[in-house]
Write an enzyme that holds these catalytic residues in place. Sequence first.
Site, PDB file in Angstrom:
ATOM      1  N   HIS A  72      11.475   4.651  -8.342  1.00 42.67           N
ATOM      2  CA  HIS A  72      12.280   4.725  -7.117  1.00 42.67           C
ATOM      3  C   HIS A  72      12.969   3.389  -6.869  1.00 42.67           C
ATOM      4  O   HIS A  72      12.350   2.338  -6.994  1.00 42.67           O
ATOM      5  CB  HIS A  72      11.402   5.050  -5.907  1.00 42.67           C
ATOM      6  N   TYR A 197       9.249   6.418   5.657  1.00 47.00           N
ATOM      7  CA  TYR A 197       8.361   5.831   6.658  1.00 47.00           C
ATOM      8  C   TYR A 197       8.966   6.178   8.015  1.00 47.00           C
ATOM      9  O   TYR A 197      10.046   5.679   8.353  1.00 47.00           O
ATOM     10  CB  TYR A 197       8.282   4.314   6.503  1.00 47.00           C
ATOM     11  N   PRO A 288      -2.481   0.056   4.972  1.00 48.90           N
ATOM     12  CA  PRO A 288      -1.729   0.580   3.829  1.00 48.90           C
ATOM     13  C   PRO A 288      -0.210   0.659   3.998  1.00 48.90           C
ATOM     14  O   PRO A 288       0.492   0.956   3.027  1.00 48.90           O
ATOM     15  CB  PRO A 288      -2.308   1.993   3.651  1.00 48.90           C
ATOM     16  N   LYS A 292       0.392  -2.395  -0.377  1.00 47.42           N
ATOM     17  CA  LYS A 292       0.060  -3.648  -1.066  1.00 47.42           C
ATOM     18  C   LYS A 292      -1.359  -3.709  -1.655  1.00 47.42           C
ATOM     19  O   LYS A 292      -1.630  -4.544  -2.530  1.00 47.42           O
ATOM     20  CB  LYS A 292       0.221  -4.832  -0.098  1.00 47.42           C
ATOM     21  N   TYR A 374       8.485  -5.710  -0.107  1.00 49.14           N
ATOM     22  CA  TYR A 374       7.990  -4.398  -0.542  1.00 49.14           C
ATOM     23  C   TYR A 374       7.855  -4.333  -2.066  1.00 49.14           C
ATOM     24  O   TYR A 374       6.880  -3.803  -2.590  1.00 49.14           O
ATOM     25  CB  TYR A 374       8.921  -3.281  -0.029  1.00 49.14           C
TER      26      TYR A 374
HETATM   27  P1  FAD Z   1     -12.000  -0.535  -5.244  1.00 45.08           P
HETATM   28  O1  FAD Z   1     -10.961   0.387  -5.684  1.00 45.08           O
HETATM   29  O2  FAD Z   1     -12.667  -0.310  -3.941  1.00 45.08           O
HETATM   30  O3  FAD Z   1     -13.090  -0.593  -6.392  1.00 45.08           O
HETATM   31  C1  FAD Z   1     -14.368  -1.169  -6.218  1.00 45.08           C
HETATM   32  C2  FAD Z   1     -15.345  -0.486  -7.137  1.00 45.08           C
HETATM   33  O4  FAD Z   1     -16.606  -1.139  -7.032  1.00 45.08           O
HETATM   34  C3  FAD Z   1     -15.588   0.972  -6.759  1.00 45.08           C
HETATM   35  O5  FAD Z   1     -15.455   1.783  -7.897  1.00 45.08           O
HETATM   36  C4  FAD Z   1     -17.004   0.980  -6.208  1.00 45.08           C
HETATM   37  O6  FAD Z   1     -17.657   2.204  -6.437  1.00 45.08           O
HETATM   38  C5  FAD Z   1     -17.621  -0.161  -6.976  1.00 45.08           C
HETATM   39  N1  FAD Z   1     -18.789  -0.766  -6.318  1.00 45.08           N
HETATM   40  C6  FAD Z   1     -19.023  -0.953  -5.009  1.00 45.08           C
HETATM   41  N2  FAD Z   1     -20.216  -1.554  -4.822  1.00 45.08           N
HETATM   42  C7  FAD Z   1     -20.750  -1.741  -6.044  1.00 45.08           C
HETATM   43  C8  FAD Z   1     -21.970  -2.301  -6.504  1.00 45.08           C
HETATM   44  N3  FAD Z   1     -22.874  -2.801  -5.660  1.00 45.08           N
HETATM   45  N4  FAD Z   1     -22.198  -2.336  -7.814  1.00 45.08           N
HETATM   46  C9  FAD Z   1     -21.288  -1.832  -8.694  1.00 45.08           C
HETATM   47  N5  FAD Z   1     -20.110  -1.288  -8.325  1.00 45.08           N
HETATM   48  C10 FAD Z   1     -19.854  -1.241  -7.014  1.00 45.08           C
HETATM   49  N6  FAD Z   1      -3.792   1.131  -0.704  1.00 45.08           N
HETATM   50  C11 FAD Z   1      -2.513   1.429  -0.699  1.00 45.08           C
HETATM   51  O7  FAD Z   1      -1.713   0.575  -1.083  1.00 45.08           O
HETATM   52  N7  FAD Z   1      -2.095   2.677  -0.278  1.00 45.08           N
HETATM   53  C12 FAD Z   1      -2.990   3.651   0.137  1.00 45.08           C
HETATM   54  O8  FAD Z   1      -2.598   4.759   0.486  1.00 45.08           O
HETATM   55  C13 FAD Z   1      -4.339   3.355   0.148  1.00 45.08           C
HETATM   56  N8  FAD Z   1      -5.250   4.265   0.538  1.00 45.08           N
HETATM   57  C14 FAD Z   1      -6.568   3.921   0.549  1.00 45.08           C
HETATM   58  C15 FAD Z   1      -7.527   4.835   0.980  1.00 45.08           C
HETATM   59  C16 FAD Z   1      -8.887   4.480   1.046  1.00 45.08           C
HETATM   60  C17 FAD Z   1      -9.926   5.499   1.496  1.00 45.08           C
HETATM   61  C18 FAD Z   1      -9.282   3.173   0.653  1.00 45.08           C
HETATM   62  C19 FAD Z   1     -10.748   2.756   0.739  1.00 45.08           C
HETATM   63  C20 FAD Z   1      -8.321   2.283   0.214  1.00 45.08           C
HETATM   64  C21 FAD Z   1      -6.968   2.628   0.159  1.00 45.08           C
HETATM   65  N9  FAD Z   1      -5.986   1.742  -0.300  1.00 45.08           N
HETATM   66  C22 FAD Z   1      -4.693   2.063  -0.296  1.00 45.08           C
HETATM   67  C23 FAD Z   1      -6.306   0.448  -0.813  1.00 45.08           C
HETATM   68  C24 FAD Z   1      -6.384   0.447  -2.341  1.00 45.08           C
HETATM   69  O9  FAD Z   1      -6.824   1.683  -2.793  1.00 45.08           O
HETATM   70  C25 FAD Z   1      -7.322  -0.668  -2.709  1.00 45.08           C
HETATM   71  O10 FAD Z   1      -6.697  -1.885  -2.304  1.00 45.08           O
HETATM   72  C26 FAD Z   1      -7.702  -0.745  -4.175  1.00 45.08           C
HETATM   73  O11 FAD Z   1      -8.520   0.348  -4.511  1.00 45.08           O
HETATM   74  C27 FAD Z   1      -8.431  -2.047  -4.468  1.00 45.08           C
HETATM   75  O12 FAD Z   1      -8.988  -2.021  -5.742  1.00 45.08           O
HETATM   76  P2  FAD Z   1     -10.335  -2.765  -6.059  1.00 45.08           P
HETATM   77  O13 FAD Z   1     -10.565  -2.551  -7.506  1.00 45.08           O
HETATM   78  O14 FAD Z   1     -10.281  -4.136  -5.525  1.00 45.08           O
HETATM   79  O15 FAD Z   1     -11.446  -2.037  -5.187  1.00 45.08           O
HETATM   80  C1  DHB Z   2       1.433   5.695  -0.507  1.00 42.57           C
HETATM   81  C2  DHB Z   2       0.522   4.936   0.158  1.00 42.57           C
HETATM   82  C3  DHB Z   2       0.945   3.885   0.924  1.00 42.57           C
HETATM   83  O1  DHB Z   2       0.050   3.122   1.577  1.00 42.57           O
HETATM   84  C4  DHB Z   2       2.284   3.576   1.058  1.00 42.57           C
HETATM   85  O2  DHB Z   2       2.677   2.558   1.853  1.00 42.57           O
HETATM   86  C5  DHB Z   2       3.202   4.338   0.371  1.00 42.57           C
HETATM   87  C6  DHB Z   2       2.770   5.404  -0.409  1.00 42.57           C
HETATM   88  C7  DHB Z   2       0.957   6.829  -1.325  1.00 42.57           C
HETATM   89  O3  DHB Z   2      -0.245   7.104  -1.301  1.00 42.57           O
HETATM   90  O4  DHB Z   2       1.771   7.450  -2.005  1.00 42.57           O
END
Ligand code: FAD
Ligand code: DHB
Length: 380
Positions: A72, A197, A288, A292, A374
Site C-alpha cells: 500500500h 482510520y 496500536p 508500530k 507511519y
Molecule cells: P510477543 O509477540 O508478545 O511475543 C512474546 C513471546 O514470549 C510470546 O510468544 C509469549 O508466549 C512468550 N513468553 C511470555 N512469557 C514467557 C516465558 N516466561 N517464557 C518463555 N516464553 C514466554 N500491534 C500493532 O501494531 N497492531 C495491532 O493491531 C496489534 N494488536 C495487538 C493485539 C494484542 C492482543 C497484543 C497483545 C498486541 C498487539 N499488537 C499490535 C502489538 C504487537 O503484536 C506486538 O508489539 C508484537 O507482538 C511484539 O512482539 P514481541 O516478540 O516483542 O512480543
Molecule cells: C492493523 C493494526 C493496526 O494497529 C493498525 O494501526 C493498522 C492495521 C491491522 O491489524 O491490520
Amino acid sequence: MRTQVGIVGAGPAGLTLARLLEVAGIESVVLEARDREYCEHRVRAGVLEQGTVDLLREAGVGERMEREGIVHGGIHLQFDGERHHVPMHELTGRNIVIYGQTEVVKDLIAARIESGLPLLFEVGDVRVDPDTARIEFVHDAEQQVLECDVIAGCDGFHGVCRPSIPADVLETFEREYAFGWLGILAQVAPSMDELVYAHNTRGFALLSLRSPELSRYYVQVRHDEDIAAWPDERIWEELHARTELDDWQLEEGPILEKGVTGMRSFVAQPMQYKKLYLAGDAAHIVPPTGAKGLNLAISDVRILAERLIEGSGLDGYSDACLRRVWRAEHFSYWMTTMLHKLEDGDAFDEQLQLSQLRYVTSSQSAKTSLAENYVGLTTL
Ligand code: FAD
Ligand code: DHB
C-alpha cells in the site's frame, strides 16, 4: 546445555533475532512458553514498514511475504463525513506491506525448524539470571539449565525477563487509556482500497485487511469491554455507522474471530542490565493506532543482532533503541488521542481533534510528517 544467546520468547522479536544470528553463524536457543499452534494463530498486527520487510527479506524469510504481502502506498483519514487520502509513497518514497503477524511468525518458525536449530515450545517455570546469563526452565517435565553468554528477553509485556531486573535500576513510564479496540477478522473482500482510520462521534474505527478475501476491522470500545455484549450484528452496525460515506458502503461477511485489546503506552529503561537485553514488548508497549508495535520489536532485534555480530557496542544497545522507541511512543500517542473519542472529552476536545485532522490532511508538511512517522522514516 550451553549456547551463545539464550532467547526467551518466540514472538516476532525472539524468532527474528534467532534468524539474524543464525545467518551470521551465532548459536542460539529459543525458549517459548506456549505451543506452536498458539504462537502461529494469535491474531495481532498487520502493517509492516518497508524497513521490516527489507530485513525479513535479507534474512531469507521473505519469500511468501513477497508473494502474498499487499503493498500500500497510502492510508485514508476519515472525519466529518469525508475521507482524505495521505499518499505516503508520494510524500516519502516508501510503502507499507500488509502481511499478518501470524504469517511472519509462521514463516520464522518454519525456517527455524528447517534449519534444525533449537526452538523449544511449552517450556515452564522460566527463571533468568542477568548476572550469570543462566536460564533455568522445565521442559518435557524435566528441570533444565541453559548457560549463555547473553540473554535476549523477548518474552513480551507479561514475561519474566523485565521483572528479573532490580526495580531500582529500571525506570518505567506508563499511560493507560480508558478505551480499547474490538477487532474482527471477517471472511469478505475488503471494501476499501487502502486502510481507513475513521474519527467519529460514536468512536474510532479502523478498516484494514489481511488478504483479498479477508478483512480486519476494529471499533473503539471501553478497555474492559465484555465481548459477549457484542454479537456480530452489533459490530457491523457500529462499523457501518462509523465509516459510511454518502457514496460508499461496507460489505459484511462471516466473522471468523473477534477479541478486545486494551491499550497502553509503556517504556522501561534502560533496556539492558548486566547480561540481559530486553527487546520488543518486553521493554515497551505502544497503543496500536500508529501500527508500530511489531515494527519496533523488529527494529530492536536488528540493533541487538548487529551489536552481537560485531562483538562490540552492546553497552550502547539500550540508548540506540530508545531514541526510536520514544519517537514511536509519541507518534502512537498522538494518533491515538487525535482519532479516538476521548473518555472525559468535551466539545472543546472534539473541536481540537477536528482542527488537528483538518490541518494534517491539508498542510503538505503536516501530511508529510505523519507519513514519515507511519512508514518509519524517522532517522534520529
Ligand atoms: P510477543 O509477540 O508478545 O511475543 C512474546 C513471546 O514470549 C510470546 O510468544 C509469549 O508466549 C512468550 N513468553 C511470555 N512469557 C514467557 C516465558 N516466561 N517464557 C518463555 N516464553 C514466554 N500491534 C500493532 O501494531 N497492531 C495491532 O493491531 C496489534 N494488536 C495487538 C493485539 C494484542 C492482543 C497484543 C497483545 C498486541 C498487539 N499488537 C499490535 C502489538 C504487537 O503484536 C506486538 O508489539 C508484537 O507482538 C511484539 O512482539 P514481541 O516478540 O516483542 O512480543
Ligand atoms: C492493523 C493494526 C493496526 O494497529 C493498525 O494501526 C493498522 C492495521 C491491522 O491489524 O491490520
